[in-house]
Design a protein around this motif. Structure first.
Motif, PDB file in Angstrom:
ATOM      1  N   ASP A  58       0.817  -1.218   0.000  1.00 31.64           N
ATOM      2  CA  ASP A  58       0.000   0.000   0.000  1.00 31.64           C
ATOM      3  C   ASP A  58       0.851   1.269   0.000  1.00 31.64           C
ATOM      4  OD1 ASP A  58       1.043  -0.377   2.487  1.00 31.64           O
ATOM      5  OD2 ASP A  58      -0.805   0.060   3.574  1.00 31.64           O
ATOM      6  N   TYR A 112       2.333   4.436  -1.829  1.00 29.98           N
ATOM      7  CA  TYR A 112       2.066   5.274  -2.998  1.00 29.98           C
ATOM      8  C   TYR A 112       3.356   5.712  -3.686  1.00 29.98           C
ATOM      9  CZ  TYR A 112      -2.866   6.048  -1.832  1.00 29.98           C
ATOM     10  OH  TYR A 112      -4.196   5.898  -1.589  1.00 29.98           O
ATOM     11  N   LYS A 160      -0.439  11.674  -6.172  1.00 28.80           N
ATOM     12  CA  LYS A 160      -0.166  10.237  -6.181  1.00 28.80           C
ATOM     13  C   LYS A 160      -0.084   9.725  -7.615  1.00 28.80           C
ATOM     14  CE  LYS A 160      -2.685   9.812  -1.865  1.00 28.80           C
ATOM     15  NZ  LYS A 160      -4.050   9.667  -1.318  1.00 28.80           N
ATOM     16  N   ASN A 161       0.699   8.681  -7.764  1.00 28.74           N
ATOM     17  CA  ASN A 161       0.857   8.076  -9.087  1.00 28.74           C
ATOM     18  C   ASN A 161       0.627   6.567  -8.964  1.00 28.74           C
ATOM     19  OD1 ASN A 161       1.261   8.309 -11.778  1.00 28.74           O
ATOM     20  ND2 ASN A 161       3.465   8.711 -11.695  1.00 28.74           N
ATOM     21  N   GLY A 162      -0.377   6.203  -8.173  1.00 27.38           N
ATOM     22  CA  GLY A 162      -0.708   4.787  -7.985  1.00 27.38           C
ATOM     23  C   GLY A 162       0.165   4.133  -6.925  1.00 27.38           C
ATOM     24  N   PHE A 163      -0.114   2.864  -6.654  1.00 24.40           N
ATOM     25  CA  PHE A 163       0.684   2.102  -5.693  1.00 24.40           C
ATOM     26  C   PHE A 163       1.877   1.473  -6.395  1.00 24.40           C
ATOM     27  CE2 PHE A 163      -3.556   1.769  -3.605  1.00 24.40           C
ATOM     28  CZ  PHE A 163      -3.218   2.373  -2.406  1.00 24.40           C
TER      29      PHE A 163
END
Ligand SMILES: [Zn+2]
Length: 274
Positions: A220, A222, A233-236
């Motif tokens: 989890d 980021y 944020k650029n995803g997980f």
């Protein structure tokens, strides 16, 4: 600022492995006519030496060679400052010649001054970045001090660096001026330093480091578009091993690492060096 990590793993100080809570930064000058940081990095990487510092600034390029983890207890001050302060050495011009103690003659003042300027400006940038990383106020009493000031304060041995170099070369540099320059650099102004190579990152893009691998085990975490939780944020990031190519201080983590892939930055608090 270009930063190369080259830890002195064979030095007894490195091996002793003691950590400190960083409360300040001490500025040194090597005290011999050797501008090449790589010479010190090579010569100090052995046992039987009773000295070890956190970094050397090259006199010809301004490149910072980090030789100890910043929170490692160094052997640079010859006094109690070793328990609280990071110690960084600026290399000195090749064209000076020590004639006794801290006194020297100089065969090429213009070149010597250029070396002093280069190391001064790199030190300002480095100290600004470390002040951010360790939440230090550069203007607070006793936070940024020279070896000479450390001696006056009773926390370092009797050396005159680096003021002895600045004064004899007539550079006009002072520790008060240095502290103000660090403060200005933290606000993003006041210092202009040309990177020594084309690939050196500057400012908000962090300091380029020798690429290293980290393992992410959590699912989890980021990826951020910049070094801080204040960036988007650029995803997980998927658990796995990743290459870090730059480091930076920033909100929400002890340190941020830039992914080689270009996807963004991750908090290094959740990544273990492989
Ligand atoms: Zn010193």
């Amino acid at each position: 600022m270009k930063l190369v990590q080259n830890f002195l793993t064979k030095n007894d100080c490195y091996k002793s492995g003691r950590k400190i809570t960083v409360k300040g930064l001490m500025l040194h000058s090597v005290g011999c006519s050797q501008p090449n940081a790589s010479v010190f990095v090579k010569n100090w990487n052995r046992s039987g030496l009773e000295a070890c510092v956190h970094g050397f600034i090259d006199g010809n390029t301004g490149t910072v060679y980090q030789t100890l983890p910043w929170n490692h207890r160094g052997w640079h001050a010859g006094g109690a400052a070793n328990n609280t302060h990071i110690g960084v050495e600026m290399c000195e011009p090749a064209c000076i010649k020590y004639t006794g103690g801290a006194t020297f003659t100089c065969s090429d003042t213009a070149t010597a001054k250029a070396v002093a300027k280069r190391t001064y400006e790199a030190a300002v940038e480095l100290f600004a970045s470390l002040c951010k990383q360790y939440n230090l106020d550069p203007m607070k009493d006793g936070v940024i001090i020279s070896h000479k000031e450390g001696c006056v304060r009773g926390v370092a041995s009797n050396h005159g660096d680096p003021e002895h170099l600045w004064n004899q070369l007539g550079t006009g540099y002072t520790m008060n001026g240095f502290r103000k320059a660090v403060q200005a650099a933290m606000k993003g102004g006041g210092v202009t330093t040309t990177p020594s190579t084309g690939n050196a990152a500057t400012g908000g893009t962090g300091a380029t480091v020798k690429p290293y691998l980290v393992r992410v085990t959590v699912s989890d975490l980021y990826i951020r578009k910049g070094p801080g939780t204040n960036y988007g944020k650029n995803g997980f990031i998927a658990p796995g091993v990743y290459t870090i190519v730059a480091e930076s201080a920033g909100a929400g983590a002890t340190k941020w690492g830039k992914l080689k892939s270009g996807a963004g930055w991750i908090s290094l608090d959740y990544a273990k060096t492989v």
